[in-house]
Design an enzyme around this catalytic site. Structure first.
Site, mmCIF file in Angstrom:
data_model
loop_
_atom_site.group_PDB
_atom_site.id
_atom_site.type_symbol
_atom_site.label_atom_id
_atom_site.label_comp_id
_atom_site.label_asym_id
_atom_site.label_seq_id
_atom_site.Cartn_x
_atom_site.Cartn_y
_atom_site.Cartn_z
ATOM 1 N N LYS A 101 2.225 1.003 -16.074
ATOM 2 C CA LYS A 101 2.830 1.922 -15.099
ATOM 3 C C LYS A 101 4.109 1.264 -14.603
ATOM 4 O O LYS A 101 4.072 0.200 -13.982
ATOM 5 C CB LYS A 101 1.877 2.157 -13.927
ATOM 6 C CG LYS A 101 2.531 2.901 -12.774
ATOM 7 C CD LYS A 101 1.590 3.095 -11.589
ATOM 8 C CE LYS A 101 2.396 3.415 -10.326
ATOM 9 N NZ LYS A 101 1.534 3.610 -9.152
ATOM 10 N N GLY A 113 1.638 5.413 0.049
ATOM 11 C CA GLY A 113 0.819 4.983 1.173
ATOM 12 C C GLY A 113 0.904 5.861 2.410
ATOM 13 O O GLY A 113 0.279 5.567 3.414
ATOM 14 N N ALA A 126 1.014 8.818 -5.777
ATOM 15 C CA ALA A 126 1.496 8.480 -4.437
ATOM 16 C C ALA A 126 1.549 9.682 -3.506
ATOM 17 O O ALA A 126 1.994 10.761 -3.878
ATOM 18 C CB ALA A 126 2.880 7.837 -4.484
ATOM 19 N N GLY A 127 1.082 9.459 -2.319
ATOM 20 C CA GLY A 127 1.190 10.470 -1.277
ATOM 21 C C GLY A 127 -0.059 11.298 -1.070
ATOM 22 O O GLY A 127 -0.241 11.888 -0.010
ATOM 23 N N ASN A 146 -4.891 5.923 -4.593
ATOM 24 C CA ASN A 146 -5.321 4.586 -4.211
ATOM 25 C C ASN A 146 -5.588 4.512 -2.714
ATOM 26 O O ASN A 146 -6.736 4.485 -2.271
ATOM 27 C CB ASN A 146 -4.277 3.550 -4.643
ATOM 28 C CG ASN A 146 -4.749 2.113 -4.407
ATOM 29 O OD1 ASN A 146 -5.815 1.871 -3.857
ATOM 30 N ND2 ASN A 146 -3.964 1.153 -4.831
ATOM 31 N N THR A 147 -4.526 4.564 -1.917
ATOM 32 C CA THR A 147 -4.674 4.356 -0.478
ATOM 33 C C THR A 147 -5.737 5.256 0.157
ATOM 34 O O THR A 147 -6.551 4.796 0.963
ATOM 35 C CB THR A 147 -3.313 4.606 0.224
ATOM 36 O OG1 THR A 147 -2.326 3.821 -0.436
ATOM 37 C CG2 THR A 147 -3.375 4.225 1.677
#
Lengths: 255, 63, 367
Positions: free
Chosen positions: A96, A157, A183-184, A205-206
């Site tokens: 990635k 994040g 993301a987001g 992830n987050t």
């Protein structure tokens, strides 16, 4: 459910998950299991010689595809260097690309990302570039040999969801590679929304790592990604956007 | 030699021995000497010299 | 990659089975959707969609006004030469037709240019028959040099060029190219293009892409409706336009919908395309490609043309003659086909204004 094809691999799960920010690593195997994800991201760092750290690989099931990222790279050259290190470490050939030189918003540098993509794709990597959703940049990633395109829904994040929805929709319409929203995404409903739009997968992830119960949240994401995909395939009924006008436009055909 | 930014003195030493000295598993890291990646299978033969810049990299959690 | 790959991929799909399975709900969904896929588009071309033309028309009208406003660009064709080396069974310029052949001299081109520009038009489309001998590139370049003095936009509708040749005409001042495939179905294409360079299907099919690749600003494609089953033909026109649009986002892709018209010579292998069919084609294309320009030529009758305007038209020809030297010369050639709408530029302007549309004579300029 239909499978997702990337870089010659057929994947059952359309949820990719990251391994950062977890309160403790020991929870990761259970998170991966409940997420049903088969593509797991991680990062590379210099070994800290002063402390013994656990190895993240010990927590990732052997049947998963490792997707190391190039976080920390500020330009194409550094991203290429990190990718080669990852390969040398035996992570396989998926990478990635993440090139960030903006420390405030952590937005990716699309231009440097395309340069790194081109070099690594030529070396035989399966390249999944993380990018700001921009059509021309996405096209240059296609030309550079990317295996998928990973636009951000909101800055990394932030858990703010699909703030870039219209731009991602354009990528889905115009780009002939899998679009993976990265993301987001902060909530399962947002993952479902991305999938309903036609994104081929999402990377989370987050939102999982920082949830009160990461294992249950991983399961919720897994279900929402499936639901979203199912809805996309079932072709949701469009909302009627206008009322039928009173003055007919095709009346002349009957004259 | 400089290992991960820290000056260290092991004299002439192979990468394999260096990793052992540092308590690092061979299969869990990647090693760069003067910005060149050294393949895992060469660790036992590759002798480091004083002045070399060594980077030892490993995987951590990330998204 | 070429559009040919896409043509091969879709030419053997079972159209009749697909059409028989299209439900009213599929069509309604396609009408309301943003971003139709290829099969939504095909559903709009199905016999089942005929019952929903009015709903399609309302949506097409709103999409057209959203993307183009209420404005119609006017242009006129100028025929430079009707010499042709091809034998195409449907065309009046067919090399074996015994017609009066004519090629304008540079002086005559200037005369035509003066006459046309005095009507206010600033967009011109120059046409020739396909003969690299009678109208070589050098002749086209000379013509462009003259026309540049009178017009702000020069389009060409001539034989297909190589990418290098497209670059040459662009440098000389051409900004758009019109090239019709005539018919996408390769077997029919081969049968009706009896002889001549035009027999080369692939060279013609890839011409719009070569023009895009040479950085032409506008590329207008289409086919001569009536040479094959119009539902399939329209499907391939749409796919071709979509292919070009997404591969060359810097080029303005537009579509013309010419129907086969009576002409010198005889050709009776016509697949009928009635008014309703033409309307369905235009609406389906507009819904599938909301940003594509659509041109309706003077082949169509006055009142029909007027009625089509709100449905998706963005460009119209006006003050048309399909004869070589038809605008100014006393010795006119035989024409390529018969025109139906013989109104002058003034008449067309008045008609547009009365319908609440703005006639546009010039919408850009070279700097």
């Amino acid at each position: 459910m239909d499978k997702l094809s990337i870089g010659g691999k057929l994947l059952d799960s359309r949820l990719l998950i990251g391994t950062g920010k977890f309160p403790n690593k020991s929870i990761i195997p259970r998170v991966i299991e409940s997420s049903e994800s088969k593509v797991i991201t991680m990062a590379l760092r210099r070994v800290d010689l002063n402390s013994q750290e656990e190895n993240i690989l010990d927590y990732i099931p052997k049947d998963c595809i490792l997707l190391p990222n190039t976080s920390g790279a500020r330009n194409a050259k550094e991203a290429v260097r990190i990718a080669r290190l990852a390969k040398a470490m035996g992570c396989g050939n998926w990478i990635k690309i993440e090139v960030i030189s903006d420390n405030k918003y952590l937005l990716p540098d699309n231009y440097e990302t395309a340069k790194a993509t081109e070099v690594l794709a030529k070396e035989g990597f399966i390249v999944l570039p993380y990018m700001s959703p921009d059509l021309m940049a996405a096209k240059s990633l296609v030309d550079a040999g990317a295996a998928a395109v990973m636009p951000l829904g909101a800055p990394i994040g932030t858990n703010r969801g699909l703030q870039t929805k219209e731009l991602i929709r354009i990528l889905i319409d115009e780009i002939n590679l899998p679009i993976i929203v990265d993301a987001g995404i902060g909530k399962p409903s947002q993952a479902a929304e991305a999938m309903e739009m036609g994104a081929k997968a999402v990377l989370v992830n987050t939102a999982i790592a920082t949830a009160g119960n990461p294992v249950e949240m991983a399961r919720a994401f897994s279900l929402s990604v499936k639901a979203g995909r199912m809805a996309y395939l079932a072709k949701a009924g469009a909302q009627r956007q206008y009322a039928e006008a009173s003055s007919p436009l095709t009346g002349f055909l009957n004259d | 030699m400089i290992v991960n930014g820290k000056e260290m003195d092991f004299g002439k030493i192979t990468i394999l021995k260096l990793l052992e000295n540092l308590n690092l598993g061979v299969n869990k890291v990647a090693v760069e000497v003067n910005l060149e990646i050294v393949p895992n299978e060469n660790y036992s033969e590759y002798v480091l010299s004083p002045g070399d810049k060594i980077e030892i990299i490993r995987l951590v959690g990330g998204g | 990659m070429s559009f040919y790959n896409e043509y091969l991929e879709f030419k053997n799909i079972d159209f009749s089975t697909f059409f028989s399975k299209v439900k009213k709900s599929d069509i309604l969904r396609a009408i309301d959707k943003d971003g139709l896929d290829k099969y939504d588009f095909l559903a709009l071309l199905s016999p089942s969609a005929e019952g929903l033309l009015e709903t399609m028309a309302q949506r097409a009208h709103s999409l057209t006004t959203r993307h183009f406003g209420k404005a119609i660009l006017l242009y006129t064709p100028m025929y430079l030469s009707n010499h042709c080396v091809n034998k195409c069974s449907y065309c009046g310029f067919n090399t074996s037709n015994d017609i009066y052949r004519k090629k304008l001299s540079l002086k005559e081109i200037e005369e035509e240019a003066k006459t046309i520009s005095s009507s206010g038009l600033r967009h011109i489309l120059i046409l020739t028959g396909e003969s690299k001998k009678a109208s070589p590139i050098s002749y086209i370049l000379d013509a462009i040099k003259i026309l540049k003095k009178y017009f702000d936009s020069i389009s060409i509708e001539i034989y297909p060029l190589t990418e290098e040749e497209y670059r040459e005409v662009i440098t000389a001042g051409v900004d758009s190219v019109t090239i019709y495939q005539e018919v996408y179905y390769e077997d029919i294409y081969d049968r009706i293009h009896i002889s001549g360079p035009k027999k080369n299907y692939r060279f013609r099919l890839d011409a719009p892409e070569r023009a895009c690749s040479a950085k032409m600003r506008g590329v207008n494609i289409g086919s001569l409706l009536g040479l094959w089953d119009w539902r399939k033909e329209a499907f391939f026109i749409g796919l071709h336009a979509e292919y070009l649009q997404s591969k060359y986002p810097d080029v303005e892709i537009s579509i013309s919908l010419p129907r086969l018209r009576p002409h010198t010579g005889s050709f009776d292998e016509i697949y009928p395309v009635d008014n309703k069919a033409l309307v369905q084609i235009m609406l389906a294309l507009r819904l599938f490609l909301p940003r594509a320009g659509i041109t309706i030529s003077t082949r169509e009758e006055e009142s029909f043309r007027d009625n089509l305007i709100p449905l998706g038209v963005t460009k119209m020809s006006a003050g048309v003659s399909t004869e070589v030297g038809g605008h100014s010369s006393k010795t006119k050639s035989d024409n390529q086909f018969e025109i139906s709408d013989k109104r002058s530029v003034e008449d067309i302007k008045k008609m547009l204004l009365s319908k609440g549309y703005q006639p546009v004579l010039k919408d850009w300029m070279h700097i």
